[in-house]
Design a protein around this motif. Sequence first.
Motif, PDB file in Angstrom:
ATOM      1  N   UNK A 167      50.803  12.804  40.713  1.00 36.14           N
ATOM      2  CA  UNK A 167      50.372  11.600  40.619  1.00 36.14           C
ATOM      3  C   UNK A 167      50.442  10.890  42.114  1.00 36.14           C
ATOM      4  N   UNK A 168      51.281  11.320  42.801  1.00 35.79           N
ATOM      5  CA  UNK A 168      51.581  10.887  44.265  1.00 35.79           C
ATOM      6  C   UNK A 168      50.352  11.561  45.348  1.00 35.79           C
ATOM      7  N   UNK A 169      50.068  12.717  44.781  1.00 35.87           N
ATOM      8  CA  UNK A 169      49.194  13.253  45.452  1.00 35.87           C
ATOM      9  C   UNK A 169      47.713  12.976  45.288  1.00 35.87           C
ATOM     10  N   UNK A 170      47.459  11.852  44.465  1.00 36.97           N
ATOM     11  CA  UNK A 170      46.297  11.318  44.324  1.00 36.97           C
ATOM     12  C   UNK A 170      45.505  11.646  43.053  1.00 36.97           C
ATOM     13  N   UNK A 171      46.231  12.455  41.996  1.00 38.28           N
ATOM     14  CA  UNK A 171      45.560  12.805  40.872  1.00 38.28           C
ATOM     15  C   UNK A 171      45.805  11.865  39.658  1.00 38.28           C
ATOM     16  N   UNK A 215      54.280  23.021  46.712  1.00 37.82           N
ATOM     17  CA  UNK A 215      53.542  22.056  45.911  1.00 37.82           C
ATOM     18  C   UNK A 215      52.549  21.588  46.663  1.00 37.82           C
ATOM     19  N   UNK A 216      52.794  21.148  48.217  1.00 41.63           N
ATOM     20  CA  UNK A 216      51.876  20.678  48.766  1.00 41.63           C
ATOM     21  C   UNK A 216      50.569  21.677  48.996  1.00 41.63           C
ATOM     22  N   UNK A 217      51.015  22.725  49.063  1.00 37.67           N
ATOM     23  CA  UNK A 217      49.972  23.922  49.214  1.00 37.67           C
ATOM     24  C   UNK A 217      49.118  23.604  48.089  1.00 37.67           C
ATOM     25  N   UNK A 218      49.556  23.600  46.836  1.00 36.51           N
ATOM     26  CA  UNK A 218      48.899  23.783  45.659  1.00 36.51           C
ATOM     27  C   UNK A 218      47.933  22.477  45.613  1.00 36.51           C
ATOM     28  N   UNK A 219      48.615  21.227  45.876  1.00 36.57           N
ATOM     29  CA  UNK A 219      47.842  20.124  45.556  1.00 36.57           C
ATOM     30  C   UNK A 219      46.637  20.455  46.739  1.00 36.57           C
ATOM     31  N   UNK A 220      46.824  21.187  48.098  1.00 37.12           N
ATOM     32  CA  UNK A 220      45.615  21.040  48.713  1.00 37.12           C
ATOM     33  C   UNK A 220      44.416  22.007  48.429  1.00 37.12           C
ATOM     34  N   UNK A 224      40.518  21.026  47.290  1.00 35.44           N
ATOM     35  CA  UNK A 224      39.526  21.776  47.612  1.00 35.44           C
ATOM     36  C   UNK A 224      38.707  22.102  46.487  1.00 35.44           C
ATOM     37  N   UNK A 225      39.247  22.984  45.602  1.00 37.01           N
ATOM     38  CA  UNK A 225      38.711  23.694  44.540  1.00 37.01           C
ATOM     39  C   UNK A 225      37.864  22.639  43.705  1.00 37.01           C
ATOM     40  N   UNK A 226      38.603  21.483  43.287  1.00 37.79           N
ATOM     41  CA  UNK A 226      37.708  20.441  42.599  1.00 37.79           C
ATOM     42  C   UNK A 226      36.318  19.921  43.338  1.00 37.79           C
ATOM     43  N   UNK A 227      36.766  20.016  44.787  1.00 36.99           N
ATOM     44  CA  UNK A 227      35.688  19.435  45.627  1.00 36.99           C
ATOM     45  C   UNK A 227      34.388  20.478  45.617  1.00 36.99           C
ATOM     46  N   UNK A 228      34.600  22.030  45.689  1.00 38.29           N
ATOM     47  CA  UNK A 228      33.708  22.988  45.754  1.00 38.29           C
ATOM     48  C   UNK A 228      32.892  22.877  44.487  1.00 38.29           C
TER      49      UNK A 228
END
Lengths: 480, 142
Positions: B28-32, B123-128, B132-136
């Motif tokens: 949630x904090x990561x913007x989802x 977790x930061x890596x997962x969020x990143x 990226x994946x959603x964007x692509x």
Amino acid sequence: MSEAAVICVDIGSTWTKGAIFRHDEDRFSLVKRASVTTTTDHLPDAFYGVLNQLEPKRDWSEEGRVPLYFSSSAKGGLRVAVVGLVPEMSLHIARLAAFSAGARVVASFPYRLTRSSVAEIERSQPDILLLCGGTDGGNERYVTENAQVIAASDFGGTIVYAGNNLATDAVADALANRKLVVCENLMPEYGKLNTEPVRNAIRTVFLDSIVTGKGLSEIVARFGVSPVPTPLAVFNLVQAMGEHLEDWQNFAVIDLGGATTDFYSFSEAWFPESDAIIKGIIEPKVKRTVEGDLGMRISAESAFISGGDYLRTALGDEGVLSLQDYVHRLLQNPAHLPTDPKEIEFDRHLAGACIHHALLRHAGTVEEVFTTKGPVLVQAGKDLRRIDKIIGTGGYLAACARNQQSVLIGDQMPEAAEKVPLVPQSFSYFADRDYLLPFIGCLAKDFPKQAALTAVDYLVQSGDQVQIPSPTLCKGGHFL
Amino acid sequence: MRPKNIVLGVIGFDCHSVGNKILETFFTEAGFKVHNLGVMVSQEEFINAAIETNSKAIMVSSLYGHGEIDCAGLRERCIEKGLDDILLYVGGNLVVGKTPFAQVEEKFLKMGYDRVFGPDCSLEHVAELLHQDLLSREEKED
């Protein structure tokens, strides 16, 4: 009629019934009642027929205020078709919302509307089509596409949209030439219920267009009051009783009719202290379900089919065959009343089957699953185990009370099962012997506390406390 | 920009709830926009939630060692239900014993998961990666 009196009228599909109640300080008491055959081609005729029976000397065309309340289930009642997305989620919530607005759900479809489902909607001619799906900010595609399909259909009623708020514009554009009412999403967050706006929207549509369509506007104009759908009157009464009476905190009402069996419950749906994890939505505290295949006359044949196993256990194979003959005769003559002890017994078991299945479908289930942390209980649907009072209403159950015939409730519950139904465990049975609940329900909105007290005054407790043995979970676990 | 919808939950008969709450807060904090189904979630429930919420990713956790059985078939079921392009992430203690992570990862990638994470991932890596994946995926759709 004295000053402190009210008239209640219920226009049913077969009978139009009325009653005068004296309005005392804290409750109502029955003074007189009347009934005439419903005049389907012009409902006000029977309505005035009842009024004339209640007060023969009065000229009803005269101006002047009459304290009057009325409900109607004539001409098929309030017919709603539901189009949702996922069956267990938005579609399920939409059905609950429609039921709690007093509607009969005549068709319901998940996901994308197909040609055959549109044909089914056109054929069943609902008054309202409730379109929903998607959380706020969630899925827009299905509701938008379904709105386009509805726009191209021959459906002529009102559409209530209660889906994803982001799809509202697309839905409104698609349905620009239709009667459309937009309200808040009934599932704004995943798994969260928001049914009050939909109930209000359905009520408004009922008053604005359906009342006129069914020829009730004449009554509205004369008396200055609007009707409620009969099941909504009962729903409002159930809510009023639970909110105003200390002893009625966990109870149910079974309305067993000729065409449907309606089941109402007032009880928390889930108790955190029961140690069960809940799956799916937490159902509402006041809940109504309607079973269109369970009824004593018009639906006798479908009740016979749905209740097959129940009836076989109760009557044996030969008994079921004779019951089948009886059911065929009922179809020829739905107004038939039992003439001998054998037919009385048939009706008793047919009623037993209707109640059995209506209860099981209204109730949730619990099952035990094993995890690495030990056994865990998983609940789905509504927990009715704390219900300690059940009221029986409708023509048949009222007559049972007058004739002192016993009613079968809670017999044949499974003794052990993978998924145990969460049915009441110990309850007292109360009969609406004089079949007054629809009348009293008409008063529940304006006089909730008085209506609640009045209902209890006229209920008759019958029989002993009924115990339903607590079923064992197959894997041997226990639950609270 | 509106936060992207994702579905989160612990699969199977697994009732480890602490990590699940942490993931909910973190994403949630990561913007989802996180639709958290909690513990003991079936494949059907993940899919139903993804449909209603229009989520483009399902985040599956498994901590009790039965992940392989619980997770098998989710990709096929998503396709059956019309979620052709949905991202499937899985993470946790996915198998019992000391199987090297590379083997575990290979197994779950074969099952149709897009990303596989062990218990000690960042977790930061997962969020990143998720961003990226959603964007692509979006770019592919356009």
